[in-house]
Design a protein around this motif. Structure first.
Motif, mmCIF file in Angstrom:
data_model
loop_
_atom_site.group_PDB
_atom_site.id
_atom_site.type_symbol
_atom_site.label_atom_id
_atom_site.label_comp_id
_atom_site.label_asym_id
_atom_site.label_seq_id
_atom_site.Cartn_x
_atom_site.Cartn_y
_atom_site.Cartn_z
ATOM 1 N N VAL A 81 -0.620 -4.988 1.593
ATOM 2 C CA VAL A 81 0.240 -3.812 1.526
ATOM 3 C C VAL A 81 0.548 -3.243 2.832
ATOM 4 N N ALA A 83 1.221 0.210 5.125
ATOM 5 C CA ALA A 83 1.294 1.517 4.873
ATOM 6 C C ALA A 83 1.511 2.089 6.358
ATOM 7 N N CYS A 86 1.055 6.115 7.945
ATOM 8 C CA CYS A 86 0.738 7.069 6.740
ATOM 9 C C CYS A 86 -0.231 8.360 7.184
ATOM 10 N N VAL A 90 -4.859 6.972 3.651
ATOM 11 C CA VAL A 90 -4.216 6.005 2.692
ATOM 12 C C VAL A 90 -4.180 6.378 1.108
ATOM 13 N N HIS A 94 1.326 5.935 -0.448
ATOM 14 C CA HIS A 94 1.773 4.845 0.680
ATOM 15 C C HIS A 94 1.691 3.590 0.208
ATOM 16 N N ILE A 95 0.749 3.189 -1.105
ATOM 17 C CA ILE A 95 0.747 2.129 -1.283
ATOM 18 C C ILE A 95 1.560 1.523 -2.897
ATOM 19 N N VAL A 109 -4.901 -3.146 3.248
ATOM 20 C CA VAL A 109 -3.733 -2.291 4.030
ATOM 21 C C VAL A 109 -3.720 -2.491 5.346
ATOM 22 N N THR A 111 -2.178 -0.586 8.330
ATOM 23 C CA THR A 111 -1.866 0.703 8.717
ATOM 24 C C THR A 111 -1.449 0.953 10.193
ATOM 25 N N TYR A 127 -9.140 5.196 3.690
ATOM 26 C CA TYR A 127 -8.837 5.381 2.530
ATOM 27 C C TYR A 127 -9.016 6.807 1.817
ATOM 28 N N THR A 131 -7.546 7.049 -4.316
ATOM 29 C CA THR A 131 -6.780 5.690 -3.918
ATOM 30 C C THR A 131 -7.859 4.700 -4.437
ATOM 31 N N GLU A 182 3.928 -8.329 4.105
ATOM 32 C CA GLU A 182 3.596 -7.974 2.771
ATOM 33 C C GLU A 182 3.736 -9.128 1.687
#
Length: 210
Positions: A81, A83, A86, A90, A94-95, A109, A111, A127, A131, A182
């Motif tokens: 994913v 992000a 962000c 996170v 954002h996800i 993730v 970033t 994170y 989340t 992604e």
């Protein structure tokens, strides 16, 4: 041929480490030459150099070592994913665009636009603990990130590490996801069988799901 995405950070002299941690260093115990048929190196490093898996011992005095971990969480379907931009944490917003009912049990993730493999980033993105809690509620067993920690660099409480301790999740840090779109992949990122260590380097790769 099967495409492999190598999502591991290079490990070499100068690889960034948390301030005060043991950097990578290498010396030669034997070198090729008359009477010696091989090169043999000695390595000194923190197990948190480069792409690595934290073991529970890292954040729990009674936690399991890297070598005692079951390997199931570190291999299998995962979702990458993005992000980017962000901010410091996170958050779910954002996800959330990538969370579907068919969410795989591993989530990585990205970033950074470009992951800083050659320098320490004190402003790393982490994170948000809530989340991770929500991901655990959805059946996620491993979370990963392209920064050096799932908690902010200055954190003394390690709230997100404490969530993965409480929820029994596994974690990968310092992933290099710059070139990975992604989507869903197979993750292979097995820790070494280091029976007394609080973390382990991994050679993390992604490949397309068949």
């Amino acid at each position: 041929m099967t495409t492999l995405w190598d999502i591991s950070a290079p490990v070499a002299p100068g690889s960034p480490v948390f301030p005060g941690d043991t950097p990578y260093a290498q010396t030669w115990g034997a070198t090729l030459g008359p009477g010696c048929p091989v090169n043999v190196a000695s390595l000194t490093l923190s197990p948190h150099v480069g792409t690595h898996a934290d073991a529970p011992l890292h954040y729990d005095p009674q936690g399991a070592t890297a070598g005692a971990l079951a390997l199931d969480a570190f291999i299998g379907p995962c979702r990458v994913v993005h992000a980017l931009g962000c901010g410091p944490l996170v958050q779910w917003q954002h996800i959330g665009h990538a969370i579907t009912p068919a969410l795989p049990p591993r989530l990585l993730v990205r970033t950074y636009e470009r992951m800083p493999v050659d320098r320490w980033d004190p402003q790393l993105t982490a994170y948000a603990p809530e989340t991770i809690d929500r991901l655990a509620d959805l059946g996620v067993v491993l979370v990963g990130i392209d920064t050096a920690s799932i908690d902010p660099a200055e954190s003394k409480t390690l709230d997100s590490h404490q969530v993965i301790r409480r929820r029994g999740l596994r974690v990968l840090e310092n992933l290099v996801l710059d070139a990975v779109p992604e989507g869903d992949y197979e993750l292979i990122a097995l820790p070494l069988k280091l029976m007394a260590a609080d973390a382990s380097p991994v050679r993390a790769v992604l490949r397309p799901l068949r």
